[in-house]
Design a protein around this motif. Structure first.
Motif, PDB file in Angstrom:
ATOM      1  N   PHE A  67      38.552  41.768  39.594  1.00 15.69           N
ATOM      2  CA  PHE A  67      38.383  40.487  40.281  1.00 15.69           C
ATOM      3  C   PHE A  67      37.862  40.787  41.684  1.00 15.69           C
ATOM      4  N   VAL A  68      36.661  40.262  41.988  1.00 11.02           N
ATOM      5  CA  VAL A  68      35.985  40.640  43.231  1.00 11.02           C
ATOM      6  C   VAL A  68      35.578  39.384  44.006  1.00 11.02           C
ATOM      7  N   PRO A  69      36.058  39.210  45.244  1.00 16.51           N
ATOM      8  CA  PRO A  69      35.548  38.090  46.053  1.00 16.51           C
ATOM      9  C   PRO A  69      34.042  38.271  46.283  1.00 16.51           C
ATOM     10  N   GLY A  70      33.289  37.166  46.238  1.00 15.24           N
ATOM     11  CA  GLY A  70      31.833  37.250  46.403  1.00 15.24           C
ATOM     12  C   GLY A  70      31.433  37.951  47.687  1.00 15.24           C
ATOM     13  N   HIS A  93      36.953  36.015  42.157  1.00 16.13           N
ATOM     14  CA  HIS A  93      38.165  36.075  42.992  1.00 16.13           C
ATOM     15  C   HIS A  93      37.928  35.314  44.293  1.00 16.13           C
ATOM     16  N   GLY A  94      37.215  34.156  44.162  1.00 21.34           N
ATOM     17  CA  GLY A  94      36.871  33.373  45.348  1.00 21.34           C
ATOM     18  C   GLY A  94      35.656  33.949  46.049  1.00 21.34           C
ATOM     19  N   TYR A  95      35.190  33.259  47.105  1.00 18.43           N
ATOM     20  CA  TYR A  95      34.131  33.868  47.914  1.00 18.43           C
ATOM     21  C   TYR A  95      34.779  34.681  49.032  1.00 18.43           C
ATOM     22  N   LEU A  96      35.684  34.052  49.769  1.00 14.55           N
ATOM     23  CA  LEU A  96      36.406  34.755  50.842  1.00 14.55           C
ATOM     24  C   LEU A  96      37.912  34.752  50.551  1.00 14.55           C
ATOM     25  N   HIS A  97      38.259  34.826  49.257  1.00  9.10           N
ATOM     26  CA  HIS A  97      39.686  34.825  48.877  1.00  9.10           C
ATOM     27  C   HIS A  97      40.380  33.556  49.396  1.00  9.10           C
ATOM     28  N   GLU A  98      39.707  32.418  49.192  1.00  8.35           N
ATOM     29  CA  GLU A  98      40.198  31.149  49.724  1.00  8.35           C
ATOM     30  C   GLU A  98      41.526  30.720  49.103  1.00  8.35           C
ATOM     31  N   ASP A  99      42.278  29.966  49.870  1.00 10.13           N
ATOM     32  CA  ASP A  99      43.439  29.244  49.353  1.00 10.13           C
ATOM     33  C   ASP A  99      42.924  27.884  48.875  1.00 10.13           C
ATOM     34  N   CYS A 100      42.808  27.727  47.560  1.00 11.52           N
ATOM     35  CA  CYS A 100      42.162  26.518  47.007  1.00 11.52           C
ATOM     36  C   CYS A 100      42.943  25.253  47.328  1.00 11.52           C
ATOM     37  N   SER A 101      44.242  25.372  47.591  1.00 13.84           N
ATOM     38  CA  SER A 101      45.024  24.158  47.877  1.00 13.84           C
ATOM     39  C   SER A 101      44.590  23.537  49.204  1.00 13.84           C
ATOM     40  N   GLY A 129      35.774  34.635  33.988  1.00 20.59           N
ATOM     41  CA  GLY A 129      37.200  34.510  34.264  1.00 20.59           C
ATOM     42  C   GLY A 129      37.425  34.466  35.756  1.00 20.59           C
ATOM     43  N   ALA A 130      38.597  33.969  36.164  1.00 19.77           N
ATOM     44  CA  ALA A 130      38.887  33.835  37.592  1.00 19.77           C
ATOM     45  C   ALA A 130      40.355  34.112  37.862  1.00 19.77           C
ATOM     46  N   ARG A 131      40.595  34.632  39.067  1.00 20.42           N
ATOM     47  CA  ARG A 131      41.962  34.745  39.590  1.00 20.42           C
ATOM     48  C   ARG A 131      41.913  34.167  41.003  1.00 20.42           C
ATOM     49  N   LEU A 132      42.590  33.022  41.191  1.00 19.30           N
ATOM     50  CA  LEU A 132      42.455  32.271  42.446  1.00 19.30           C
ATOM     51  C   LEU A 132      43.805  31.771  42.911  1.00 19.30           C
TER      52      LEU A 132
END
Ligand SMILES: [Zn+2]
Length: 268
Positions: A67-70, A93-101, A129-132
């Motif tokens: 899982f790799v942030p963009g 894994h997000g672009y900058l490992h964002e907190d989606c909430s 696939g995603a891990r967020l």
């Protein structure tokens, strides 16, 4: 939920997944601004830990999921390319490992597209696939964008079907646990009140977890970080654990995507 029927001859799938967070791990973990020392621990991931992880996976002939942030793929393109060219799965894994909430649905959708585009530009792979850090709209957005699975939640020890706004999703959740994590035992920096265990102690935890999941025919999702597990003594321990699991009949070392695609059929 009942027992998932695994492919013929399989008793327990094992996924070795790695989050290549690099410096971004410390933005997530710390309530203070990361120091140059914190950031340097992050840099250790793509610079030192990752090549060691890839060499071990090559020796053991096992494919993993990364899982790799963009933004990290863009900052360390050779590292990201080395993962894809060795045949491992690249996942979102997000672009900058964002907190989606903290994002609106529209902001989140843009972030998902930006992160996926960055991975595609650098590695040639579109993540499925995603891990967020999930927010309320994340599953619905991932579903709309055609993702197959998500892997963050901790409410089961085998995969299950996710639900999005307004009904059933086609997506699969591949749940994780801090028991199969490495940061739970090893990650440390100044001011962080955490234990620091020896690789031998953690080896016992991993083996016991595997033995119990194997007995119950559930599954094992390791959630590791090259900057943490990539220290030589810890990676030796992981390799011993892989060899132990390989010695048992019916263990399927698979990528997260392979397990999720199987579950899309098996779960109807
Ligand atoms: Zn992460």
């Amino acid at each position: 939920m009942g027992q998932i029927s695994w492919p013929d001859g399989v008793r327990c799938p094992v996924v070795l997944s790695f989050d290549l967070d690099a410096e971004l791990l410390w933005n997530v973990w710390l309530t203070r601004e990361p120091s140059p020392i914190d950031i340097s621990q992050g840099v250790y991931g793509p610079r030192v830990g990752l090549p060691r992880v890839l060499a071990m996976l090559g020796r053991q002939e096992v494919r993993g999921t990364f899982f790799v942030p963009g933004a990290i793929a863009e900052r360390y393109p050779e590292a990201a390319k080395s993962i894809a060219s060795a045949g491992h799965e690249i996942a979102h894994h997000g672009y900058l490992h964002e907190d989606c909430s903290k994002l609106t649905k529209d902001e989140e959708r843009k972030m998902l597209i930006q992160g996926g585009d960055a991975l595609f530009r650098v590695t040639g792979v579109r993540p499925k696939g995603a891990r967020l850090s999930l927010g309320k709209t994340t599953i619905s957005n991932l579903d709309d964008l055609g993702f197959v699975y998500e892997s963050t939640l901790m409410d089961d020890d085998q995969p299950y079907r996710l639900h999005s706004e307004g009904g059933k999703s086609r997506m699969i959740e591949l749940p994780v646990t801090f028991a199969f994590n490495d940061t739970s035992y090893f990650a440390y920096t100044f001011g962080l009140p955490k234990p620091f265990l020896t690789p031998r102690e953690v080896e016992v935890v991993y083996r016991d977890e595997f033995d119990a999941m194997y007995r119950e025919q559930k599954y094992c999702m390791f959630m590791l970080h090259p900057q943490v597990i990539g220290r030589a003594s810890r990676l030796d321990m992981l390799e011993r654990t892989v060899e132990y699991m390989k010695s048992k009949p019916g263990v399927w070392f698979a990528t997260a995507l392979e397990v999720a695609e199987h579950c899309q059929h098996a779960l109807g």
